[in-house]
Design a protein around this motif. Structure first.
Motif, short mmCIF file in Angstrom:
data_model
loop_
_atom_site.label_atom_id
_atom_site.label_comp_id
_atom_site.label_asym_id
_atom_site.label_seq_id
_atom_site.Cartn_x
_atom_site.Cartn_y
_atom_site.Cartn_z
N PRO A 23 59.66 49.74 35.19
CA PRO A 23 60.29 48.92 36.24
C PRO A 23 61.13 49.79 37.18
O PRO A 23 61.80 50.73 36.75
CB PRO A 23 61.20 47.96 35.46
CG PRO A 23 60.77 48.06 34.04
CD PRO A 23 60.14 49.40 33.86
N LYS A 24 61.05 49.48 38.47
CA LYS A 24 61.81 50.26 39.46
C LYS A 24 62.29 49.31 40.54
O LYS A 24 61.53 48.47 41.02
CB LYS A 24 60.91 51.34 40.05
CG LYS A 24 61.63 52.30 40.97
CD LYS A 24 60.69 53.44 41.38
CE LYS A 24 61.42 54.46 42.19
NZ LYS A 24 61.71 55.68 41.48
N LYS A 25 63.55 49.47 40.93
CA LYS A 25 64.11 48.69 42.04
C LYS A 25 64.36 49.64 43.20
O LYS A 25 64.87 50.74 43.01
CB LYS A 25 65.41 48.01 41.62
CG LYS A 25 65.21 46.94 40.57
CD LYS A 25 66.50 46.25 40.24
CE LYS A 25 66.23 45.15 39.21
NZ LYS A 25 67.42 44.35 38.92
N ILE A 26 63.98 49.18 44.39
CA ILE A 26 64.19 49.96 45.61
C ILE A 26 64.94 49.07 46.60
O ILE A 26 64.51 47.96 46.90
CB ILE A 26 62.83 50.40 46.25
CG1 ILE A 26 61.97 51.17 45.26
CG2 ILE A 26 63.07 51.18 47.53
CD1 ILE A 26 62.43 52.57 44.98
N ARG A 27 66.03 49.59 47.09
CA ARG A 27 66.81 48.82 48.07
C ARG A 27 66.16 48.90 49.45
O ARG A 27 65.47 49.87 49.77
CB ARG A 27 68.23 49.35 48.12
CG ARG A 27 68.98 49.14 46.80
CD ARG A 27 70.43 49.45 46.96
NE ARG A 27 71.04 48.42 47.78
CZ ARG A 27 71.83 47.47 47.31
NH1 ARG A 27 72.12 47.44 46.05
NH2 ARG A 27 72.35 46.57 48.13
N LYS A 28 66.43 47.89 50.25
CA LYS A 28 65.92 47.84 51.62
C LYS A 28 66.26 49.15 52.35
O LYS A 28 67.35 49.68 52.22
CB LYS A 28 66.54 46.65 52.35
CG LYS A 28 66.06 46.49 53.78
CD LYS A 28 66.71 45.27 54.42
CE LYS A 28 66.24 45.14 55.86
NZ LYS A 28 66.76 43.91 56.47
N ASN A 29 65.28 49.66 53.09
CA ASN A 29 65.38 50.88 53.89
C ASN A 29 65.43 52.17 53.07
O ASN A 29 65.68 53.23 53.62
CB ASN A 29 66.58 50.84 54.85
CG ASN A 29 66.47 49.71 55.85
OD1 ASN A 29 65.38 49.38 56.31
ND2 ASN A 29 67.59 49.09 56.17
N HIS A 30 65.18 52.10 51.78
CA HIS A 30 65.11 53.30 50.95
C HIS A 30 63.64 53.66 50.71
O HIS A 30 62.77 52.81 50.73
CB HIS A 30 65.83 53.09 49.61
CG HIS A 30 67.32 53.14 49.75
ND1 HIS A 30 68.06 52.11 50.27
CD2 HIS A 30 68.20 54.11 49.43
CE1 HIS A 30 69.33 52.43 50.28
NE2 HIS A 30 69.46 53.65 49.78
#
Length: 194
Positions: free
Chosen positions: A29-36
């Motif tokens: 699982p991986k979370k990416i923030r907006k604009n990253h």
């Protein structure tokens, strides 16, 4: 998070609970923030990600500094730079998150192991790869042969869930149009519907 992928795979083909468990153990699982960034130019795309939540774009920057969007990815779509993933060569592309997003990421080694050990999974991926290739060929043909109005109309019809989530300047880039041309087309459509 794996529930989304499990449901997606079960809809595409008949995987057993044991096979789904193997896939689950390979997924990170991986979370990416907006604009990253998920991928930056010059790095090898040594992963493939299944989008559970959010949206992404894959793009290149031309010598003139202009961004050229090659594909988008939303829920239940796969994201990677496929050329870099397959060749192991550095990518000329970027992938960034357009919204706060979540993915299940597979390393290339785990991906290849899954394809080699689960024939039904390989069959699902082969079908998706063929469908993806056909879509890209159709897009190339559309961009070189169809009027801008037709390209825009096709995009809105083919991707109604994507259309409302992506800024218009990005849609213009994806369609090979300037922002001004897309604005003109949209105004013409509004006039026709009034």
């Amino acid at each position: 998070m794996f529930g989304s992928l499990a449901q997606y795979l079960l809809e595409k083909g008949g995987l057993t609970p044991d096979e789904l468990e193997l896939i689950k153990h390979a997924a990170v699982p991986k979370k990416i923030r907006k604009n990253h960034y998920l991928l930056e130019e010059g790095n090898v795309s040594d992963f493939i990600g299944f989008v559970v939540k959010g949206s992404f774009r894959l793009f290149r920057i031309g010598e003139d500094g202009v961004e050229h969007i090659m594909r988008f990815g939303i829920e239940n779509w796969w994201m990677t730079d496929f050329s870099s993933f397959m060749s192991g060569q550095p990518s000329p592309c970027y992938i960034d998150a357009l919204e706060d997003s979540e993915l299940l990421v597979f390393s290339k080694a785990h991906w290849e192991q899954l394809l080699n050990t689960i024939p039904d999974f390989k069959q699902i991926i082969d079908k998706l790869t063929a469908k993806n290739f056909e879509a890209h060929q159709n897009r190339i043909y559309s961009n070189i042969s169809e009027p801008a109005e037709v390209r825009y109309d096709n995009f809105v019809r083919q991707y109604p869930n994507l259309y409302n989530r992506i800024p218009l300047y990005m849609i213009a880039s994806f369609l090979g149009l300037t922002r001004e041309t897309l604005s003109r087309i949209r105004k013409q459509i509004v006039k026709k519907t009034v």
